[in-house]
Design a protein around this motif. Structure first.
Motif, PDB file in Angstrom:
ATOM      1  N   ALA A   1     -46.763 -21.761  18.702  1.00 15.94           N
ATOM      2  CA  ALA A   1     -47.001 -20.496  18.008  1.00 15.94           C
ATOM      3  C   ALA A   1     -48.248 -19.784  18.506  1.00 15.94           C
ATOM      4  CB  ALA A   1     -47.111 -20.757  16.495  1.00 15.94           C
ATOM      5  N   GLY A   2     -49.110 -20.463  19.257  1.00 19.63           N
ATOM      6  CA  GLY A   2     -50.331 -19.822  19.739  1.00 19.63           C
ATOM      7  C   GLY A   2     -50.133 -18.940  20.948  1.00 19.63           C
ATOM      8  N   LEU A   3     -48.960 -19.021  21.597  1.00 24.10           N
ATOM      9  CA  LEU A   3     -48.746 -18.235  22.812  1.00 24.10           C
ATOM     10  C   LEU A   3     -48.775 -16.733  22.547  1.00 24.10           C
ATOM     11  CD1 LEU A   3     -48.156 -18.194  25.824  1.00 24.10           C
ATOM     12  CD2 LEU A   3     -45.718 -18.421  25.295  1.00 24.10           C
ATOM     13  N   PRO A   4     -48.093 -16.207  21.522  1.00 24.55           N
ATOM     14  CA  PRO A   4     -48.202 -14.758  21.271  1.00 24.55           C
ATOM     15  C   PRO A   4     -49.634 -14.314  21.000  1.00 24.55           C
ATOM     16  CG  PRO A   4     -46.359 -15.694  20.058  1.00 24.55           C
ATOM     17  CD  PRO A   4     -47.144 -16.842  20.599  1.00 24.55           C
ATOM     18  N   VAL A   5     -50.409 -15.167  20.327  1.00 25.58           N
ATOM     19  CA  VAL A   5     -51.812 -14.822  20.051  1.00 25.58           C
ATOM     20  C   VAL A   5     -52.597 -14.688  21.342  1.00 25.58           C
ATOM     21  CG1 VAL A   5     -53.914 -15.592  18.909  1.00 25.58           C
ATOM     22  CG2 VAL A   5     -51.702 -15.957  17.805  1.00 25.58           C
ATOM     23  N   LEU A   6     -52.428 -15.645  22.250  1.00 28.07           N
ATOM     24  CA  LEU A   6     -53.161 -15.612  23.518  1.00 28.07           C
ATOM     25  C   LEU A   6     -52.715 -14.438  24.384  1.00 28.07           C
ATOM     26  CD1 LEU A   6     -53.216 -19.426  24.395  1.00 28.07           C
ATOM     27  CD2 LEU A   6     -55.041 -18.045  23.405  1.00 28.07           C
ATOM     28  N   LEU A   7     -51.412 -14.154  24.410  1.00 29.45           N
ATOM     29  CA  LEU A   7     -50.920 -13.060  25.232  1.00 29.45           C
ATOM     30  C   LEU A   7     -51.406 -11.704  24.719  1.00 29.45           C
ATOM     31  CD1 LEU A   7     -47.242 -14.207  25.912  1.00 29.45           C
ATOM     32  CD2 LEU A   7     -49.174 -14.240  27.485  1.00 29.45           C
ATOM     33  N   THR A   8     -51.364 -11.516  23.409  1.00 30.74           N
ATOM     34  CA  THR A   8     -51.830 -10.246  22.857  1.00 30.74           C
ATOM     35  C   THR A   8     -53.328 -10.085  23.054  1.00 30.74           C
ATOM     36  OG1 THR A   8     -50.098 -10.451  21.173  1.00 30.74           O
ATOM     37  CG2 THR A   8     -51.787  -8.780  20.811  1.00 30.74           C
ATOM     38  N   SER A   9     -54.070 -11.174  22.914  1.00 28.03           N
ATOM     39  CA  SER A   9     -55.513 -11.104  23.154  1.00 28.03           C
ATOM     40  C   SER A   9     -55.802 -10.775  24.616  1.00 28.03           C
ATOM     41  CB  SER A   9     -56.174 -12.432  22.773  1.00 28.03           C
ATOM     42  OG  SER A   9     -55.970 -12.728  21.408  1.00 28.03           O
ATOM     43  N   ALA A  10     -55.016 -11.361  25.525  1.00 28.42           N
ATOM     44  CA  ALA A  10     -55.201 -11.052  26.945  1.00 28.42           C
ATOM     45  C   ALA A  10     -54.914  -9.582  27.225  1.00 28.42           C
ATOM     46  CB  ALA A  10     -54.293 -11.940  27.797  1.00 28.42           C
ATOM     47  N   GLY A  11     -53.858  -9.043  26.609  1.00 24.61           N
ATOM     48  CA  GLY A  11     -53.576  -7.618  26.766  1.00 24.61           C
ATOM     49  C   GLY A  11     -54.698  -6.751  26.221  1.00 24.61           C
ATOM     50  N   ALA A  12     -55.278  -7.162  25.097  1.00 24.05           N
ATOM     51  CA  ALA A  12     -56.402  -6.413  24.534  1.00 24.05           C
ATOM     52  C   ALA A  12     -57.604  -6.429  25.474  1.00 24.05           C
ATOM     53  CB  ALA A  12     -56.782  -6.995  23.176  1.00 24.05           C
ATOM     54  N   LEU A  13     -57.843  -7.556  26.117  1.00 29.74           N
ATOM     55  CA  LEU A  13     -58.973  -7.649  27.046  1.00 29.74           C
ATOM     56  C   LEU A  13     -58.735  -6.784  28.273  1.00 29.74           C
ATOM     57  CD1 LEU A  13     -59.844 -11.456  26.848  1.00 29.74           C
ATOM     58  CD2 LEU A  13     -60.772  -9.535  25.556  1.00 29.74           C
ATOM     59  N   MET A  14     -57.490  -6.699  28.738  1.00 27.59           N
ATOM     60  CA  MET A  14     -57.189  -5.818  29.861  1.00 27.59           C
ATOM     61  C   MET A  14     -57.473  -4.358  29.508  1.00 27.59           C
ATOM     62  SD  MET A  14     -53.647  -7.447  31.352  1.00 27.59           S
ATOM     63  CE  MET A  14     -53.511  -6.120  32.548  1.00 27.59           C
ATOM     64  N   ILE A  15     -57.148  -3.983  28.280  1.00 29.57           N
ATOM     65  CA  ILE A  15     -57.441  -2.616  27.839  1.00 29.57           C
ATOM     66  C   ILE A  15     -58.950  -2.411  27.722  1.00 29.57           C
ATOM     67  CG2 ILE A  15     -57.192  -1.004  25.918  1.00 29.57           C
ATOM     68  CD1 ILE A  15     -54.459  -2.231  25.370  1.00 29.57           C
ATOM     69  N   ALA A  16     -59.633  -3.406  27.135  1.00 27.02           N
ATOM     70  CA  ALA A  16     -61.069  -3.261  26.904  1.00 27.02           C
ATOM     71  C   ALA A  16     -61.861  -3.245  28.199  1.00 27.02           C
ATOM     72  CB  ALA A  16     -61.561  -4.395  26.002  1.00 27.02           C
ATOM     73  N   LEU A  17     -61.371  -3.924  29.240  1.00 33.22           N
ATOM     74  CA  LEU A  17     -62.105  -3.953  30.508  1.00 33.22           C
ATOM     75  C   LEU A  17     -62.216  -2.563  31.139  1.00 33.22           C
ATOM     76  CD1 LEU A  17     -60.917  -7.246  32.242  1.00 33.22           C
ATOM     77  CD2 LEU A  17     -63.211  -6.682  31.422  1.00 33.22           C
ATOM     78  N   GLN A  18     -61.343  -1.645  30.744  1.00 32.58           N
ATOM     79  CA  GLN A  18     -61.469  -0.273  31.241  1.00 32.58           C
ATOM     80  C   GLN A  18     -62.743   0.387  30.736  1.00 32.58           C
ATOM     81  OE1 GLN A  18     -57.658   2.083  31.418  1.00 32.58           O
ATOM     82  NE2 GLN A  18     -56.999   0.496  30.005  1.00 32.58           N
ATOM     83  N   ALA A  19     -63.318  -0.162  29.660  1.00 31.21           N
ATOM     84  CA  ALA A  19     -64.563   0.375  29.116  1.00 31.21           C
ATOM     85  C   ALA A  19     -65.781  -0.299  29.727  1.00 31.21           C
ATOM     86  CB  ALA A  19     -64.587   0.210  27.598  1.00 31.21           C
ATOM     87  N   GLY A  20     -65.596  -1.103  30.772  1.00 29.26           N
ATOM     88  CA  GLY A  20     -66.723  -1.772  31.409  1.00 29.26           C
ATOM     89  C   GLY A  20     -67.622  -0.832  32.181  1.00 29.26           C
ATOM     90  N   ASN A  21     -67.136   0.369  32.493  1.00 31.23           N
ATOM     91  CA  ASN A  21     -67.952   1.406  33.139  1.00 31.23           C
ATOM     92  C   ASN A  21     -67.627   2.727  32.440  1.00 31.23           C
ATOM     93  OD1 ASN A  21     -69.706   2.597  35.066  1.00 31.23           O
ATOM     94  ND2 ASN A  21     -67.963   3.130  36.346  1.00 31.23           N
ATOM     95  N   ILE A  22     -67.934   2.767  31.172  1.00 32.35           N
ATOM     96  CA  ILE A  22     -67.405   3.817  30.304  1.00 32.35           C
ATOM     97  C   ILE A  22     -67.977   5.188  30.637  1.00 32.35           C
ATOM     98  CG2 ILE A  22     -69.123   3.715  28.446  1.00 32.35           C
ATOM     99  CD1 ILE A  22     -66.698   3.619  26.494  1.00 32.35           C
ATOM    100  N   PHE A  23     -69.141   5.245  31.288  1.00 33.16           N
ATOM    101  CA  PHE A  23     -69.731   6.531  31.656  1.00 33.16           C
ATOM    102  C   PHE A  23     -69.292   7.011  33.029  1.00 33.16           C
ATOM    103  CE2 PHE A  23     -72.915   4.570  28.782  1.00 33.16           C
ATOM    104  CZ  PHE A  23     -72.880   5.508  27.769  1.00 33.16           C
ATOM    105  N   GLY A  24     -68.652   6.139  33.807  1.00 30.95           N
ATOM    106  CA  GLY A  24     -68.302   6.492  35.173  1.00 30.95           C
ATOM    107  C   GLY A  24     -67.356   7.667  35.267  1.00 30.95           C
ATOM    108  N   ILE A  25     -66.472   7.816  34.286  1.00 29.85           N
ATOM    109  CA  ILE A  25     -65.482   8.888  34.339  1.00 29.85           C
ATOM    110  C   ILE A  25     -66.135  10.263  34.197  1.00 29.85           C
ATOM    111  CG2 ILE A  25     -65.020   8.905  31.867  1.00 29.85           C
ATOM    112  CD1 ILE A  25     -62.416   9.191  34.670  1.00 29.85           C
ATOM    113  N   ASP A  26     -67.327  10.321  33.572  1.00 31.10           N
ATOM    114  CA  ASP A  26     -68.014  11.598  33.396  1.00 31.10           C
ATOM    115  C   ASP A  26     -68.660  12.080  34.691  1.00 31.10           C
ATOM    116  OD1 ASP A  26     -67.553  12.077  30.610  1.00 31.10           O
ATOM    117  OD2 ASP A  26     -68.920  10.435  30.184  1.00 31.10           O
ATOM    118  N   GLY A  27     -69.131  11.157  35.506  1.00 29.71           N
ATOM    119  CA  GLY A  27     -69.773  11.543  36.749  1.00 29.71           C
ATOM    120  C   GLY A  27     -71.008  12.398  36.513  1.00 29.71           C
TER     121      GLY A  27
END
Length: 518
Positions: free
Chosen positions: A326-352
């Protein structure tokens, strides 16, 4: 000075220029050099190990690997179009060279650098692993060189032919969708094997039997054959490379005289959005509205969001028979959330360079906290519903519907942690994003190492902060997912405040770091 020497020296001067920049650029170049050296050594070692495998297995693996190398050379340059100026013919249009000499120079620039050298070293590893006779060794060297030339020329032909379309927004969007579909389709063999529908060895041999007649497959077979058939295959592929080079020159000649469609004016719409109706007027609402428009219009944002959803669903489908519990859906959804959150690792870069306007508005540490809060709120408005869908899909596809609620709540918590850590990396390791030349560009030329260090630092920080609710999951304590959203909100708040405390005093350095010429 010959064209080859001129372009080789120009490319080397560009590479050496990274050592004259600031400390971040120097560290990025060193990181890239070390990574390329490590991967070259690892690839050569793994390819040479094929000598100890059965002949049929080693031959099939080399055929598949050579074909994968060719496909990679054809696709990856499209993904980094706009980052490397030598890929875009328009950047070289003012050079006083005829088209033929220009093609020779661009070919020279393509094979000069650490990554082409690493790829050539890995390819030579197949010679060590596959050649079993004197003829194999004699034909192996020209086979590897022809294979390398085939990859480079095919890559140049595709990028040159599509260069005009890749400068337009619609072309970049089409490329993004096509690349993601290709990635998904490339996982079909894994999905079939994980589902238990096929024997891996039999599938490998069937795949190799088909790819054997491709140009790359012929080069791998020539090394293994070492006879007249192998010699004929090398001659045939060499002639094919010559034909592709001629087509490339024709495409280059046309690209140099085709108007740039990306300079055409675009329409501007003014509308009252949903955020304007909900949030009161002020800096927070302005930042949220701006970020939502960025996400909607920026191809890189759409690719990141879509990739997270696709990867989560594909992994859930492929791992449904592994009995992970039962832990697999939890890990997969958390991994997807981290992939989304990693886009904020350079959150000011898009402004230039336009970040200076934001800096004038926030003007204080508290104002920077508000600015970061608006950026995070915009991400959450889209990420929370998406993570809910991903959690439901992961639970249903893995056959664990009872884990849907814990998976969704864990995903929300992981998102908050990622946004908090991303705030800190955004002010500690900022870097310039290039102009919107493609949907996969990560950093401006010369700053790839900084971007990689930022991503690795964010990943390490997120992994460390997720341990409090990941470790209990390993022991079946799924009730901790109830507190995951609150823990994620706490991590986001603390990370945002820490980022503002670090970032506000160094606002000039932050603005300079994300405003470098591209």
């Amino acid at each position: 000075m010959t064209t080859v020497t001129l372009f080789a020296r120009l490319k080397l001067r560009l590479l050496a220029g990274n050592l004259r920049g600031d400390l971040q650029r120097k560290l990025g170049f060193i990181f890239t050099l070390v990574a390329a050296t490590f991967l070259a050594a690892l690839g050569f070692f793994l390819m040479s190990l094929l000598r100890f495998a059965p002949p049929d297995i080693s031959s099939s693996l080399t055929i598949v690997a050579f074909t994968a190398f060719l496909v990679g050379w054809m696709i990856v340059p499209l993904l980094v179009f706009g980052l490397d100026d030598t890929l875009d013919p328009a950047k070289l249009a003012l050079f006083p060279l005829r088209t033929g000499r220009m093609a020779v120079g661009m070919f020279t620039a393509s094979v000069t650098g650490v990554w082409p050298a690493a790829m050539l070293i890995v390819t030579f590893g197949a010679l060590v692993g596959l050649a079993s006779s004197a003829g194999g060794w004699l034909l192996g060297v020209p086979a590897v060189l022809v294979q390398f030339a085939l990859c480079v020329v095919a890559s140049r032909l595709i990028t040159t032919s599509l260069s005009s379309a890749l400068r337009t927004r619609r072309g970049r969007d089409v490329l993004a969708v096509a690349a993601l579909l290709f990635v998904v389709l490339s996982q079909l063999p894994n999905l079939v094997m994980n589902a238990g529908f096929g024997d891996p060895a039999a599938m490998l041999h069937r795949m190799a039997d088909v790819l054997r007649w491709t140009p790359s497959g012929m080069m791998a077979h020539a090394i293994a054959d070492g006879g007249l058939v192998g010699l004929a295959e090398i001659v045939f592929v060499a002639l094919l490379v010559a034909v592709l080079a001629w087509l490339w020159i024709k495409a280059l000649n046309r690209a140099l005289v085709t108007p740039d469609a990306s300079t055409q004016a675009a329409s501007v719409r003014r509308e009252l959005g949903l955020i304007d109706r909900i949030l009161p007027d002020g800096p927070l609402a302005a930042v949220v509205t701006k970020e939502l428009k960025y996400i909607r219009r920026e191809p890189r944002s759409r690719v990141g969001w879509f990739s997270a959803a696709v990867v989560t669903v594909v992994l859930a489908f492929s791992m449904r028979n592994l009995g992970a519990g039962a832990g697999l859906p939890v890990l997969l959804t958390s991994a997807g959330a981290l992939m989304i959150a990693l886009q904020a690792g350079n959150i000011f870069g898009i402004d230039g360079r336009s970040l200076w306007m934001n800096a004038v508005v926030f003007g204080s540490e508290r104002g920077l906290i508000t600015d970061l809060a608006g950026r995070h709120l915009a991400n959450a408005l889209l990420a929370v519903p998406l993570l809910t869908v991903m959690g439901v899909a992961a639970g249903l596809l893995t056959g664990n519907p009872g884990s849907i609620v814990p998976a969704v709540m864990a995903g929300w918590g992981a998102l908050g942690i990622g946004l908090g850590v991303g705030s800190v990396t955004s002010v500690v390791l900022p870097y310039t994003l290039p102009e919107r030349m493609n949907a996969f560009s990560g950093a401006a030329p010369g700053q790839g190492g900084v971007a990689a260090a930022s991503a690795l630092g964010a990943t390490a920080g997120i992994a460390l902060l997720t341990l409090p609710f990941v470790v209990p999951l390993l022991f079946g304590l799924y009730w901790v997912c109830v507190v995951a959203p609150f823990y994620g909100l706490l991590a986001e708040t603390m990370g945002r405040r820490l980022a503002a405390k670090i970032g506000f005093p160094r606002t000039p350095e932050l603005l300079a770091a994300i405003s470098k010429p591209t």
